[in-house]
Every structure is written in structure tokens, then in C-alpha cells.
Design an enzyme around this catalytic site. Sequence first.
Site, mmCIF file in Angstrom:
data_model
loop_
_atom_site.group_PDB
_atom_site.id
_atom_site.type_symbol
_atom_site.label_atom_id
_atom_site.label_comp_id
_atom_site.label_asym_id
_atom_site.label_seq_id
_atom_site.Cartn_x
_atom_site.Cartn_y
_atom_site.Cartn_z
ATOM 1 C CG LEU A 25 -2.072 -1.140 1.252
ATOM 2 C CD1 LEU A 25 -2.886 -0.961 2.393
ATOM 3 C CD2 LEU A 25 -2.952 -1.033 -0.136
ATOM 4 N N GLY A 26 2.214 1.454 0.605
ATOM 5 C CA GLY A 26 3.051 2.370 0.646
ATOM 6 C C GLY A 26 3.951 2.059 1.655
ATOM 7 C CB ALA A 27 7.606 2.727 1.655
ATOM 8 C CG MET A 47 7.669 6.056 11.757
ATOM 9 S SD MET A 47 6.226 6.178 12.750
ATOM 10 C CE MET A 47 6.495 5.020 13.849
ATOM 11 C CB VAL A 73 1.502 0.567 4.667
ATOM 12 C CG1 VAL A 73 0.123 0.066 5.232
ATOM 13 C CG2 VAL A 73 2.000 1.561 5.675
ATOM 14 C CG ASP A 100 3.093 13.743 10.657
ATOM 15 O OD1 ASP A 100 3.365 14.847 9.997
ATOM 16 O OD2 ASP A 100 3.582 12.582 10.071
#
Length: 586
Positions: free
Chosen positions: A30-32, A35, A38, A146
Site C-alpha cells: 500500500l505504501g512506504a 517508519m 504498509v 503529524d
Amino acid sequence: MAGARPGGQFRPLESGDPTAVAGYRLAARLGAGGMGTVYLSYTPGGHPIALKTIRPELSEDPEFRRRFQQEVKAAQRVQGLYTAPVIDYDTEGTQPWLAVAYVAGPSLASAVAEHGPLPVPSVLLLLAGMAEALSVIHGAGIVHRDLKPSNVLLASDGPRVIDFGIARAADATALTGTGVSIGTPAFMSPEQAAGKPVTPASDVFALGQVAAFAARGTGAYGDGPSHAVLYRIVHEEPDLTGLPEQLGFIARCLAKDPAGRPSPAEIISLCQGASPTPLRQSGSWLPEAIAAQITQRVSASAALAGAPTAAPAAPSPTAPVTQPDLTPPPAPIHAAPTAAATPVPPVPSFGPPVPPPQHQPRPQPTFQPSYGPPAPTAPRPPFVQQPAWRPHPLPPPKQNKAGKWIGITVGVVAGLFWLGSCASFIQGLDDSSDSSSSSGGSDGTGSSSAEPLPDPKPVTYQGVNIPDGYYVQFADSPPKPLNDDVDIYYSDLYYYDDALRSSDDKIVLLNNAQQGSLQTCREETRYAESVSLSQLSKGSQFCVHTGSGHIALVTFRGTAPQSDPSDYVSLDLTIWRNAEEPSSAG
């Protein structure tokens, strides 16, 4: 956490990605982010979840683990309609991870980038939903820290605020040594940017910034380098040009004083008052193009639920995983449905995930429902602490002192040779001739009577924060922190590796008995290359001479507090510009 490609297609697993985590089969990326990475996965009942694995260097930091455990437990208490609830987690294993409910919708950042700003009714519903999410988050004792467009997902029944509180786990840990900063500069509050304590009011400021972005496509403090945006956030008023009249109350969210900002409950009331009709979240609260994108993502997620695990694909050099929406998609895992395809219901019926091969034992995941107290988890292998990996940027190359002195020596020898060859010519000159090239003039006897330059007017700048690796130039008004790998070697003052340095190597640390003044700085010649932080205390002063003729009296005010993830020094600068003759070395 929504990293699907346009058309509802997901990124395939890459080489090096795990195929399962604690019994959860990973179906796609799903993404990076800073941290971790995902992934899309599914519960035993087939419901999609977003599973985030933590970066190894963070996993090895005991302080991060302690804070991560605290924040995950706090996040479990957040059960709002506009948040993604925690489903399962492991904070003690070799690689910590966290699973939350999957939201089949794009982030606000990607939606605005692809389709433009949202209409006013959508923005009002967006703000009301985000404010309700903040009420629940703050009620659990969490400050988001955030809040930004990429942390707001657009679902068919309203927005979802994600990653609340998790950023705090990375404060003062190994993450600050990896070049990743906590908080996004363009959406930080003034107090967060200045290193002051962060409160729920800081999230309200970020909400106002997100609202301006959703309505106009740009934030209220413009674009550009992060240090420039942070300076405007702290010292300048927001630019809300072009903001629709109904959204004028956003200016209150952007008040410099945290006490002057409305509460989340008041924001909801303001949204209701600005809407001509009652606020109601429904499947039609978003523009059609975004709604269609959500439907396609639901379809793609349903298809992946029963698909066999695909072999990880090699990473493409032209498609960075941190920007999945900005690159042409590779071969899709699932083709997007055509216009003639049968619409997929909002809550599809998923089949159970396909078990892995028999030679890979699959334990049952510890499923945590989104309601009631968390179920007890099975004991996990004890965590073996390893040394924390804290990389540090390479120091800037030192000036070549040997080369500098060799060059000076060669120049002196060449000058003497030239003077010797011209001696007869010089002796033939009239003794009464003026040496017009002398900066101090002549007294009629051949000796120079150079006079010091008149005292220029001092200019004082208070509270100048210089982050590690940044520099300032005294000619700038006001001096703003800059970050350039080349210009830092020619800077007037820069902060690096727990020391303050000048490229001209002319720093004089004053003792407590000395009064900082232009006269003191002119008379002191105990020059040093740098002053380390260990030599300074609050109120310490030192002089800096630059090759361009500027003199500065620097007063040390302190460093970033331990609660701040950034590393900076706070200084007061009193600058006398053109206070002495420029040096040839400058």
C-alpha cells in the site's frame, strides 16, 4: 495507508518483502514511509486490513519500542467513526508491526493532486469529520503531531484520520538519526516548529492547514524549502487568498497563539453554521471521480482476497515505492472494471485468505476486534535487544589547510620575486608621490596610517534556530537557515556535529568577564575554527569575523528540548555589516 494505483490497482510485493507476518498473508503493497512499509492483508474472516511493519533500525532501538508499546495501547482506545481502529499488533517481536482497518479510498493528498481542490460542501464535511476524529483522539490522551493530507483518507462514508500518535514513538530515537523528521514542516504549528511543547491545539492548527489545502490545493504558508515554510509559519500571517467565504473561520485555526484556536467541537459547530443544509455524511459527499476511484479500490481489494500469493517483483528503478501515484503503473495485478462492469456493493463479501504452502507453518493470527477490550494475545518469542543502529551523515569535507598554506607560500615567493625585479623602478619614483593603492592613505613620510572603518549600525536578530547541517549568511536580512552542500563551506556560521563553525575559521569565544561589543570583537584575536556545544551555556557569547568584512556577536540561547525530534541551536545574532576590511581569503 492508501497506496493503490489509479483505477484501484495495488502495487505488487517487491523483492525482499515478506509474504506473511504473524500468520497474515500479505497481498500487496500500500505504501512506504519514514517508519516502515504498509501492506494489504486480510483477517481470517476475509476483511481487508492495512498492516504496517516497522523499519529494522527502529526495531533495534529500546526507547522506540517502549514508546511504540505505549502509543499502540493508547491507539486501541480510539474507536471513532472517522478513524481507522487498531485490529492487531506485536510490539515485542523481532520486527514490530501494527494492523488497522483498511480504508478503500485515496488520501486527501493524492485526491487533490489528481482531481484538484474539493468543492465547499465536501470541505465542510471533511472538516467536521476530521474535527470529530480529533475529539476522539484527544479524548484518549493522544496528540496526533503529524496531521497532514496524506494522513487523511477519503472513504465513501466520510474521512478517516490515520497514524494518530504513532509519530510520538519515534521522538528522540534512532529515527532522528536516519534523516527522517517527525512532523511535516508545511503542516506544523508554530510551537511545534519552534520546539515548544505540543498540545491538542497544535493538531487544530494542522487541521486549518489541511483545510486550506483541500479548498485551494495549496497550504496557507506557500511552498518551497522546509526551512522557509517553517519561518513563515512562525513569523508571518497565513495567506488565505482565494479561500471561499464560507470557510473564513479557518483563519481562527491558524492563530499563532494556541489559546486563540477553536476546539474540535467548536469547529464542528462552525462547519454546521457555514453549511446551507444539515451536514450528513453519505455516499455522495465526494466528487464523482473520487467516488468512482473508491469503488474500483473496493473491487481490487475483493479480487486480491482470494488470489494466490504472487511472487515478489523486483523493484523498478523508475518507480520509487514512496511515490506510487506519480509513476506509470507496471503490469496490474487486477485490471480496473470497465464502465459496463457490474457495480460492486460497498461492503463486499470476501472469501478466506489462501493458506501458504504446507512447508510454511501458518499460526492463527491474534485477531483483535474493533470493539470491546482487546483479546489477550498468545505469548511471543522474547525480544533480544541488539545495539541501536544510529547512522550519522558524513561530516562536510574540511577545508584543505595544507593546500591553503601552500598557495599562500607560493604567492609570497612570487610577490618577492616581482618586487626584486622592480626595485630599480621603485627607487626611481618620486618620494613625494602618493601611494593611491593604500587603503589608509599616507602621512607624508612613507608610512601607512590606516584608520579603522567607522562603526556601522548594529542589527540584532533574536531566536534564530539553526538545525544541524544548516548555515546562515550575515548579509541576509533576516538571516535564514539554509542547507546547501556546496555553500556551507563558504558560510558565515553553520551548525554541525555539536559545534558551531565558520568557513573563515575566525571565531573568538568570550569569557564571562568580557562585555560583548563591536570593540571587544575587533580587539580579540584568539581565533578558533569552531566552538563546541560543551563549551557553551545559556548566555555564552562569541565573535565571528567573516572574509567579507562582517562581524557578528553570537549569544547562545540553548538547544532543542529532548521532546523535540529535531536537532538545532537557538541563537541571538548582533551583526555589524562591513565593520572591517574584507580579507583576500574571504
